[in-house]
Design a protein around this motif. Structure first.
Motif, PDB file in Angstrom:
ATOM      1  N   HIS A   1     -44.871 -38.264  14.966  1.00  0.00           N
ATOM      2  CA  HIS A   1     -44.127 -37.253  16.017  1.00  0.00           C
ATOM      3  C   HIS A   1     -44.918 -37.771  17.374  1.00  0.00           C
ATOM      4  O   HIS A   1     -45.818 -37.494  17.480  1.00  0.00           O
ATOM      5  CB  HIS A   1     -44.528 -35.952  15.389  1.00  0.00           C
ATOM      6  N   ASP A   2     -43.705 -37.638  18.276  1.00  0.00           N
ATOM      7  CA  ASP A   2     -44.436 -38.084  19.726  1.00  0.00           C
ATOM      8  C   ASP A   2     -44.509 -36.897  20.434  1.00  0.00           C
ATOM      9  O   ASP A   2     -44.055 -36.354  21.443  1.00  0.00           O
ATOM     10  CB  ASP A   2     -43.184 -38.798  20.550  1.00  0.00           C
ATOM     11  N   ALA A   3     -45.657 -36.018  19.866  1.00  0.00           N
ATOM     12  CA  ALA A   3     -46.352 -34.877  20.727  1.00  0.00           C
ATOM     13  C   ALA A   3     -47.915 -35.349  20.735  1.00  0.00           C
ATOM     14  O   ALA A   3     -48.545 -36.242  19.855  1.00  0.00           O
ATOM     15  CB  ALA A   3     -46.106 -33.729  19.827  1.00  0.00           C
ATOM     16  N   PRO A   4     -48.771 -34.695  21.700  1.00  0.00           N
ATOM     17  CA  PRO A   4     -49.983 -35.095  21.648  1.00  0.00           C
ATOM     18  C   PRO A   4     -50.752 -34.706  20.955  1.00  0.00           C
ATOM     19  O   PRO A   4     -50.842 -33.516  20.345  1.00  0.00           O
ATOM     20  CB  PRO A   4     -50.168 -34.361  23.125  1.00  0.00           C
ATOM     21  N   LEU A   5     -51.778 -35.550  20.278  1.00  0.00           N
ATOM     22  CA  LEU A   5     -53.241 -35.169  19.622  1.00  0.00           C
ATOM     23  C   LEU A   5     -53.867 -34.369  20.505  1.00  0.00           C
ATOM     24  O   LEU A   5     -53.767 -34.400  21.705  1.00  0.00           O
ATOM     25  CB  LEU A   5     -53.544 -36.279  19.030  1.00  0.00           C
ATOM     26  N   ASP A   6     -54.698 -33.520  19.866  1.00  0.00           N
ATOM     27  CA  ASP A   6     -55.809 -32.875  20.763  1.00  0.00           C
ATOM     28  C   ASP A   6     -56.933 -33.236  20.334  1.00  0.00           C
ATOM     29  O   ASP A   6     -57.439 -32.951  19.210  1.00  0.00           O
ATOM     30  CB  ASP A   6     -55.519 -31.273  20.586  1.00  0.00           C
ATOM     31  N   PRO A   7     -57.677 -34.090  21.143  1.00  0.00           N
ATOM     32  CA  PRO A   7     -59.347 -34.422  20.930  1.00  0.00           C
ATOM     33  C   PRO A   7     -59.973 -33.280  20.468  1.00  0.00           C
ATOM     34  O   PRO A   7     -61.083 -33.746  19.618  1.00  0.00           O
ATOM     35  CB  PRO A   7     -59.664 -35.092  22.262  1.00  0.00           C
ATOM     36  N   ASN A   8     -59.813 -32.234  20.443  1.00  0.00           N
ATOM     37  CA  ASN A   8     -60.881 -31.017  20.097  1.00  0.00           C
ATOM     38  C   ASN A   8     -60.133 -30.226  19.118  1.00  0.00           C
ATOM     39  O   ASN A   8     -60.762 -29.160  18.860  1.00  0.00           O
ATOM     40  CB  ASN A   8     -61.033 -30.192  21.479  1.00  0.00           C
ATOM     41  N   PHE A   9     -59.424 -30.882  18.484  1.00  0.00           N
ATOM     42  CA  PHE A   9     -58.786 -29.985  17.193  1.00  0.00           C
ATOM     43  C   PHE A   9     -58.401 -30.923  16.097  1.00  0.00           C
ATOM     44  O   PHE A   9     -57.436 -31.713  16.202  1.00  0.00           O
ATOM     45  CB  PHE A   9     -57.403 -29.183  17.441  1.00  0.00           C
ATOM     46  N   LEU A  10     -59.094 -30.566  14.989  1.00  0.00           N
ATOM     47  CA  LEU A  10     -58.900 -31.485  13.726  1.00  0.00           C
ATOM     48  C   LEU A  10     -57.569 -30.723  13.152  1.00  0.00           C
ATOM     49  O   LEU A  10     -56.798 -31.421  12.514  1.00  0.00           O
ATOM     50  CB  LEU A  10     -60.165 -31.393  13.162  1.00  0.00           C
ATOM     51  N   GLY A  11     -57.546 -29.347  12.958  1.00  0.00           N
ATOM     52  CA  GLY A  11     -56.496 -28.628  12.043  1.00  0.00           C
ATOM     53  C   GLY A  11     -56.850 -28.272  10.727  1.00  0.00           C
ATOM     54  O   GLY A  11     -56.040 -28.261  10.053  1.00  0.00           O
TER      55      GLY A  11
END
Lengths: 196, 233
Positions: free
Chosen positions: B112-122
């Motif tokens: 999905h073309d939405a940003p990853l967050d370098p500080n969130f694994l999830g």
């Protein structure tokens, strides 16, 4: 009298791996379980590999399924139920089908002993996948336990023509003893699933 | 290990095949299930409790940090895990995973073309206490598109995986958020029998909400319980 309704099951979806099988897939979270059963050495008895694929209704292997196994040790003792057993053996392992080039799950464990009630040795199996809204329970029995299998009360509940779907074939390979157990979600060879 | 196990209540769980959820078409078993009375292998199960919550794993706003805080709206999710008789399920692990605030999973398959967050694994986990209460901190997951049908979007949700006392009490589910307009359009949510769908929707709770820090949601979880009424003593 039950007063609370069960929370409905929902699919594990396609993106479970970094939460449930992170180390196997190379994500930066510690795993709680691995494709090798916990405390393997404490399980006694012969070490075995259990491998197979999860196949859809077209016969295509699925690369986003997760399999869990739960079993007794080589003496037929389930962890937590018998103080005489070595508590290091967890009896549990987890493997996703997304890291093997042939889309197999591959477990390393020990062959369980018969646990109770005249049941044949077996491994309890749960299948999770995208497209499976509720997890599916099945069992793996061993082809080289024909006599015990013939007397097993659970296999006796299964229509004779479908019993073979629960029996893993034994192969001696250069990796040791391998039991092969393909899980067919649908089709002519649909695996027997249980209402546990 | 419990002494007995009530049946899976199929009026509370989705059927294996659902016409709205396309992936079930080739994956949902078609043959009737074979009834298996619970024995020791179903009543017993792996023992995953608080010893398997490592480091900051109950705080998803922390356990994936690299160089700052994750983006998004901080939330607290708490609830009680109990059996059908309302009895607490103590010291059992709750594994969670979810998309980030932008609706993107860390998983390599998610394109999905939405940003990853370098500080969130999830992904993380917590365990229930003696009263069956679990609690974790995270950010509210975003909605995201999926290829099930034209313009299909998954509602905001968090995946949860629980063990309970035995292999037979295993549950994987999803928690949704109140008031989400996508719920009525989501085939996975709607595959659940209509009368019980609300069990999958958390309640906003101002008592759980932490002032000036995070909104609070309450989500109780009911696992299968003992079939028999327990004897006193």
């Amino acid at each position: 009298m039950a007063t609370k309704g069960q929370t409905p099951s929902q699919t594990v979806g396609p993106y479970f791996a970094y939460g449930l099988t992170p180390e196997q897939y190379g994500y930066r979270l510690k795993s709680i379980a691995h494709p090798t059963v916990g405390g393997l050495e404490a399980g006694g008895g012969p070490r075995i590999l259990v491998e197979g694929r999860v196949l859809d209704g077209n016969g295509d292997p699925i690369d986003d399924a997760m399999i869990e196994i739960w079993q007794a040790d080589a003496q037929g003792r389930y962890p937590g139920t018998d103080k005489a057993a070595n508590s290091a053996f967890t009896g549990f392992a987890r493997c996703g089908t997304g890291t093997d080039k042939d889309k197999r799950f591959i477990f390393e464990t020990v062959k369980p002993g018969a646990a109770d009630e005249g049941q044949a040795p077996h491994i309890n199996v749960i299948v999770f996948a995208r497209g499976l809204l509720s997890h599916a329970y099945t069992r793996l029995y061993f082809a080289d336990e024909a006599e015990a299998n013939a007397a097993d009360p659970v296999l006796a509940r299964v229509p004779e023509t479908r019993r073979g779907t629960l029996i893993a074939a034994r192969h001696e390979t250069d990796r040791g003893v391998v039991y092969r157990f393909d899980i067919h979600l649908q089709g002519a060879a649909e695996t027997v699933f249980f209402d546990v | 290990m419990s002494d007995s196990l009530s049946p899976r209540d199929w009026a509370s769980h989705p059927a294996y095949r659902d016409p709205g959820y396309k992936s079930t078409g080739l994956r949902g078993p078609t043959q009737p299930l074979v009834t298996l009375p619970a024995g020791i292998g179903e009543l017993s199960g792996p023992r995953f409790g608080k010893d398997f919550v490592f480091g900051d794993d109950a705080d998803l706003t922390r356990n994936g940090r690299v160089n700052g805080e994750p983006q998004g709206e901080r939330i607290i999710v708490t609830g009680r895990v109990m059996d059908e008789n309302g009895r607490a399920v103590p010291d059992t692990l709750v594994e969670v995973w979810q998309a980030n605030a932008a609706g993107r999973y860390v998983h390599s398959r998610d394109q999905h073309d939405a940003p990853l967050d370098p500080n969130f694994l999830g992904a993380g986990r917590c365990a229930t206490d003696a009263d069956g209460v679990y609690r974790f901190l995270t950010v509210k997951p975003g909605a995201y598109p999926w290829p099930n049908h034209f313009n299909a979007w998954r509602p905001n949700h968090i995946h949860l995986s629980l063990f309970g006392p035995g292999f037979g009490t295993r549950l994987v589910t999803q928690m949704y958020f109140p008031g989400d307009p996508l719920l009525d359009l989501d085939p996975i949510f709607k595959a659940t029998p209509e009368p019980v769908r609300t069990r999958l929707v958390a309640d906003f709770d101002i008592e759980v909400t932490q002032e000036a820090y995070a909104l609070g949601y309450r989500f109780d979880i009911v696992l299968r319980g003992s079939a028999a009424t327990p004897m006193e003593g």
